[in-house]
Design an enzyme around this catalytic site. Structure first.
Site, PDB file in Angstrom:
ATOM      1  N   HIS A 283       6.437   5.356  12.826  1.00  0.00           N
ATOM      2  CA  HIS A 283       6.712   6.219  11.666  1.00  0.00           C
ATOM      3  C   HIS A 283       5.474   6.717  10.934  1.00  0.00           C
ATOM      4  CE1 HIS A 283       5.556   3.394   8.455  1.00  0.00           C
ATOM      5  NE2 HIS A 283       5.970   2.450   9.260  1.00  0.00           N
TER       6      HIS A 283
ATOM      7  N   ARG B 227       2.473   8.403   9.058  1.00  0.00           N
ATOM      8  CA  ARG B 227       2.195   9.811   8.753  1.00  0.00           C
ATOM      9  C   ARG B 227       1.101  10.412   9.619  1.00  0.00           C
ATOM     10  NH1 ARG B 227       4.671   9.561   4.020  1.00  0.00           N
ATOM     11  NH2 ARG B 227       5.217  11.517   2.987  1.00  0.00           N
TER      12      ARG B 227
ATOM     13  N   GLU C 150      -0.525  -9.037  -1.042  1.00  0.00           N
ATOM     14  CA  GLU C 150      -1.083  -8.452   0.195  1.00  0.00           C
ATOM     15  C   GLU C 150      -2.290  -7.570  -0.140  1.00  0.00           C
ATOM     16  OE1 GLU C 150       0.564  -5.264   2.978  1.00  0.00           O
ATOM     17  OE2 GLU C 150       1.450  -7.048   3.848  1.00  0.00           O
TER      18      GLU C 150
ATOM     19  N   HIS D 273      13.136   5.423  12.440  1.00  0.00           N
ATOM     20  CA  HIS D 273      13.006   5.449  10.982  1.00  0.00           C
ATOM     21  C   HIS D 273      13.944   6.536  10.442  1.00  0.00           C
ATOM     22  CE1 HIS D 273      10.822   6.023   7.148  1.00  0.00           C
ATOM     23  NE2 HIS D 273      10.200   4.883   7.382  1.00  0.00           N
TER      24      HIS D 273
ATOM     25  N   ASP E 133       0.800  -1.228   0.000  1.00  0.00           N
ATOM     26  CA  ASP E 133       0.000   0.000   0.000  1.00  0.00           C
ATOM     27  C   ASP E 133       0.832   1.277   0.000  1.00  0.00           C
ATOM     28  OD1 ASP E 133       1.092   0.034   2.526  1.00  0.00           O
ATOM     29  OD2 ASP E 133      -0.715  -0.718   3.508  1.00  0.00           O
TER      30      ASP E 133
ATOM     31  N   GLU F  36      -1.975   5.132   3.011  1.00  0.00           N
ATOM     32  CA  GLU F  36      -1.946   3.715   2.627  1.00  0.00           C
ATOM     33  C   GLU F  36      -3.338   3.146   2.312  1.00  0.00           C
ATOM     34  OE1 GLU F  36      -0.365   4.988   5.267  1.00  0.00           O
ATOM     35  OE2 GLU F  36       1.755   4.715   4.785  1.00  0.00           O
TER      36      GLU F  36
HETATM   37  C1  UD1 Z   1       6.826   4.959   3.420  1.00  0.00           C
HETATM   38  C2  UD1 Z   1       5.419   4.580   2.960  1.00  0.00           C
HETATM   39  C3  UD1 Z   1       4.666   3.881   4.084  1.00  0.00           C
HETATM   40  C4  UD1 Z   1       5.471   2.729   4.662  1.00  0.00           C
HETATM   41  C5  UD1 Z   1       6.860   3.213   5.047  1.00  0.00           C
HETATM   42  C6  UD1 Z   1       7.693   2.057   5.499  1.00  0.00           C
HETATM   43  C7  UD1 Z   1       4.248   6.039   1.382  1.00  0.00           C
HETATM   44  C8  UD1 Z   1       3.549   7.323   1.187  1.00  0.00           C
HETATM   45  N1  UD1 Z   1       4.695   5.792   2.606  1.00  0.00           N
HETATM   46  O1  UD1 Z   1       6.683   5.959   4.412  1.00  0.00           O
HETATM   47  O2  UD1 Z   1       3.436   3.397   3.590  1.00  0.00           O
HETATM   48  O3  UD1 Z   1       4.791   2.232   5.785  1.00  0.00           O
HETATM   49  O4  UD1 Z   1       7.483   3.816   3.924  1.00  0.00           O
HETATM   50  O5  UD1 Z   1       8.824   2.472   6.196  1.00  0.00           O
HETATM   51  O6  UD1 Z   1       4.425   5.307   0.450  1.00  0.00           O
HETATM   52  N2  UD1 Z   1      14.296   8.455   4.158  1.00  0.00           N
HETATM   53  C9  UD1 Z   1      15.662   8.344   4.036  1.00  0.00           C
HETATM   54  N3  UD1 Z   1      16.202   7.108   3.731  1.00  0.00           N
HETATM   55  C10 UD1 Z   1      15.438   6.007   3.558  1.00  0.00           C
HETATM   56  C11 UD1 Z   1      14.043   6.124   3.692  1.00  0.00           C
HETATM   57  C12 UD1 Z   1      13.477   7.358   3.986  1.00  0.00           C
HETATM   58  O7  UD1 Z   1      16.391   9.308   4.188  1.00  0.00           O
HETATM   59  O8  UD1 Z   1      15.989   4.936   3.286  1.00  0.00           O
HETATM   60  C13 UD1 Z   1      13.706   9.770   4.471  1.00  0.00           C
HETATM   61  C14 UD1 Z   1      13.762  10.746   3.272  1.00  0.00           C
HETATM   62  O9  UD1 Z   1      13.986  12.037   3.741  1.00  0.00           O
HETATM   63  C15 UD1 Z   1      12.323  10.668   2.719  1.00  0.00           C
HETATM   64  C16 UD1 Z   1      11.537  10.482   4.002  1.00  0.00           C
HETATM   65  O10 UD1 Z   1      12.348   9.636   4.810  1.00  0.00           O
HETATM   66  O11 UD1 Z   1      11.956  11.826   2.015  1.00  0.00           O
HETATM   67  C17 UD1 Z   1      10.159   9.900   3.856  1.00  0.00           C
HETATM   68  O12 UD1 Z   1      10.151   8.691   3.090  1.00  0.00           O
HETATM   69  P1  UD1 Z   1       8.761   8.228   2.381  1.00  0.00           P
HETATM   70  O13 UD1 Z   1       9.004   6.966   1.643  1.00  0.00           O
HETATM   71  O14 UD1 Z   1       8.162   9.381   1.620  1.00  0.00           O
HETATM   72  O15 UD1 Z   1       7.771   8.010   3.609  1.00  0.00           O
HETATM   73  P2  UD1 Z   1       7.843   6.970   4.786  1.00  0.00           P
HETATM   74  O16 UD1 Z   1       7.359   7.682   5.993  1.00  0.00           O
HETATM   75  O17 UD1 Z   1       9.156   6.308   4.787  1.00  0.00           O
HETATM   76  N1  UDP Z   2      12.144  -3.557  10.214  1.00  0.00           N
HETATM   77  C1  UDP Z   2      13.523  -3.639  10.005  1.00  0.00           C
HETATM   78  N2  UDP Z   2      14.348  -2.793  10.687  1.00  0.00           N
HETATM   79  C2  UDP Z   2      13.883  -1.870  11.562  1.00  0.00           C
HETATM   80  C3  UDP Z   2      12.478  -1.763  11.762  1.00  0.00           C
HETATM   81  C4  UDP Z   2      11.635  -2.618  11.053  1.00  0.00           C
HETATM   82  O1  UDP Z   2      13.985  -4.467   9.226  1.00  0.00           O
HETATM   83  O2  UDP Z   2      14.684  -1.141  12.156  1.00  0.00           O
HETATM   84  C5  UDP Z   2      11.254  -4.458   9.458  1.00  0.00           C
HETATM   85  C6  UDP Z   2      10.147  -5.109  10.238  1.00  0.00           C
HETATM   86  O3  UDP Z   2      10.578  -6.338  10.811  1.00  0.00           O
HETATM   87  C7  UDP Z   2       9.071  -5.308   9.189  1.00  0.00           C
HETATM   88  C8  UDP Z   2       9.284  -4.130   8.252  1.00  0.00           C
HETATM   89  O4  UDP Z   2      10.600  -3.667   8.492  1.00  0.00           O
HETATM   90  O5  UDP Z   2       9.265  -6.497   8.429  1.00  0.00           O
HETATM   91  C9  UDP Z   2       8.294  -3.063   8.526  1.00  0.00           C
HETATM   92  O6  UDP Z   2       8.681  -1.903   7.918  1.00  0.00           O
HETATM   93  P1  UDP Z   2       8.048  -0.485   8.310  1.00  0.00           P
HETATM   94  O7  UDP Z   2       7.642  -0.481   9.742  1.00  0.00           O
HETATM   95  O8  UDP Z   2       9.022   0.532   7.853  1.00  0.00           O
HETATM   96  O9  UDP Z   2       6.805  -0.385   7.345  1.00  0.00           O
HETATM   97  P2  UDP Z   2       5.274  -0.871   7.476  1.00  0.00           P
HETATM   98  O10 UDP Z   2       5.259  -2.333   7.673  1.00  0.00           O
HETATM   99  O11 UDP Z   2       4.669  -0.104   8.612  1.00  0.00           O
HETATM  100  O12 UDP Z   2       4.687  -0.443   6.169  1.00  0.00           O
END
Ligand code: UD1
Ligand code: UDP
Length: 396
Positions: free
Chosen positions: A234, A236, A143, A267, A121, A157
């Protein structure tokens, strides 16, 4: 690095085209962008790769996440054929849609896949499904069917998953409940396949692997004899006050219980990482340890007494591990875990989180009632089920 450079780096500047493919072999393009998608698609990519007589597996990452995605790619040995490298600091949802669709659209013309697979999602999921749809390429949604029926929670999501459902040809539902959600929306029964969740496949594949933390903070905590409380947050819709309340609960918990140590796997997103640092940085018995690679994170879940998390994936992993988890959200699309008794939805109110956590840390019977393994999300063979369905389809 530009998209073109990344595609070259990934070794696929060549046009794959419709010609040159072996008769009967389906070309499956798997697209993902974030950590959870990568974890949950790794078993599917492996299953596709193990059947070269039936499938040509092509992997494209948007890299909506960068470091957190690369951590998973390395662990599972996945080398993407295409890497769009779209992540920017502080990216908006619009940025992700624009950059993912702009990169994926020409790629569809290059790869000419028979099937596009997406997972879950995220905004990458929706963007990839949309681009595939526009290219008249059938979409398999891994999923499928998770619902809160509230477009604001989780945001975005719930919208992404409902929109992906509208575009998909195959709906790989993890549970009977997710199948029922799809049926209630008018999805044809023969397009839905209950497969289990591939996160169980990934977890079981990784859980048995050896890993030891090197000398340092985490190793010191693990050998301190203190009980571990593992935290992730994490979402939103929790940014701002709800996240502040979660941090307040963590802080009060660490103060109240001298025999625990909180490991907060923060995160990468600076919006939540900075807030965690502001509230919890420097506190005794609280360590902000950053995003862990999946293998050490699984070891930490195993080592923890209690998990506090708003993560989707962690809600699914806790039952397999038999690890009590308090879910820091008001609603969940994964009620199966609560029904299994291993997780409990507690929201983001400081007092409620504190009371529920304190109860589990002091009341042995309450703890024992939650700490039992069960598998509402599958038996670890979801990826094989998914690939079997694709193998049985006529090539379009
Ligand atoms: C995203 C997904 C969310 C998912 C989550 C898992 C969307 C809108 N959101 O949210 O559904 O649950 O990932 O973790 O698709 N960043 C880094 N390095 C990384 C990852 C993120 O620096 O490896 C920082 C960047 O500044 C980026 C910000 O995090 O702009 C947000 O990342 P983004 O993918 O937009 O949103 P998440 O909150 O990570
Ligand atoms: N996870 C990981 N390292 C971390 C935190 C989470 O590998 O420091 C794994 C966790 O076991 C799960 C997945 O990442 O399998 C979940 O990711 P996240 O919470 O970012 O996204 P969501 O599932 O909420 O979309």
């Amino acid at each position: 690095m530009s998209t073109a450079e990344h595609m070259r780096r990934a070794g696929h500047a060549e046009h794959m085209g419709r010609t040159g493919r072996t008769r009967g072999i389906k070309r499956v393009l798997t697209v993902f962008g974030t950590r959870p998608e990568a974890i949950k698609l790794a078993p599917v990519i492996e299953a596709l790769g193990s059947r070269p007589d039936e499938f040509q597996s092509v992997v494209a990452v948007t890299a909506q996440h960068r470091e957190m995605l690369d951590q998973v790619l390395t662990l599972f040995g996945i080398v993407p054929d295409y890497d769009l490298d779209i992540m920017t600091a502080g990216q908006s949802l619009g940025d992700i849609v624009i950059n993912a669709t702009a990169g994926l659209s020409p790629l569809m013309g290059q790869v000419c896949p028979d099937v596009v697979l997406v997972q879950g999602d995220t905004t990458t999921t929706f963007a990839a499904a949309l681009v595939a749809f526009m290219h008249r390429t059938p979409v398999g949604h891994v999923e499928a069917g998770l619902r809160t029926h509230d477009l604001a929670r989780p945001f975005p999501e719930e919208g992404n998953r409902q929109l992906t459902t509208r575009l998909a040809r195959w709906h790989f539902a993890p549970t009977a409940l997710s199948r029922d959600n799809l049926l209630a929306e008018g999805v044809a029964a023969d397009a839905i396949h209950v497969t289990g969740n591939t996160v169980v496949d990934a977890l079981l594949a990784v859980r048995g692997q050896a890993f030891s933390f090197g000398p340092g903070q985490i190793q010191d905590v693990l050998s301190s004899g203190r009980r571990i409380v593992l935290v992730t947050a994490h979402r939103r819709e929790s940014w701002g006050e709800p996240f502040d309340r979660i941090c307040a609960a963590v802080s009060e918990l660490a103060t109240a219980f001298e025999d625990i140590h909180v490991l907060f796997a923060t995160h990468k997103n600076p919006i939540v990482a900075d807030a965690a640092q502001r509230h919890l940085g420097g506190l005794e018995r609280v360590s902000l340890i950053g995003p862990q690679e999946y293998l050490p994170f699984v070891k930490l879940m195993d080592a923890a007494t209690l998990i506090l998390s708003d993560s989707g994936g962690v809600q699914e992993e806790a039952p397999t591990l038999g690890k009590p988890a308090l879910v820091l959200r008001e609603v969940t699309e994964r009620p199966e875990a609560a029904r299994a008794g291993v997780v409990k939805l507690v929201g983001t109110d400081t007092g409620r989180i504190l009371a529920e956590a304190a109860r589990l840390l002091t009341d042995e019977r309450a703890y024992a009632k939650m700490a039992h393994a069960s598998n509402p999300f599958g038996d670890g063979h979801a990826a094989d089920h998914i690939v079997d369905v694709l193998a049985a389809e006529e090539r379009p």
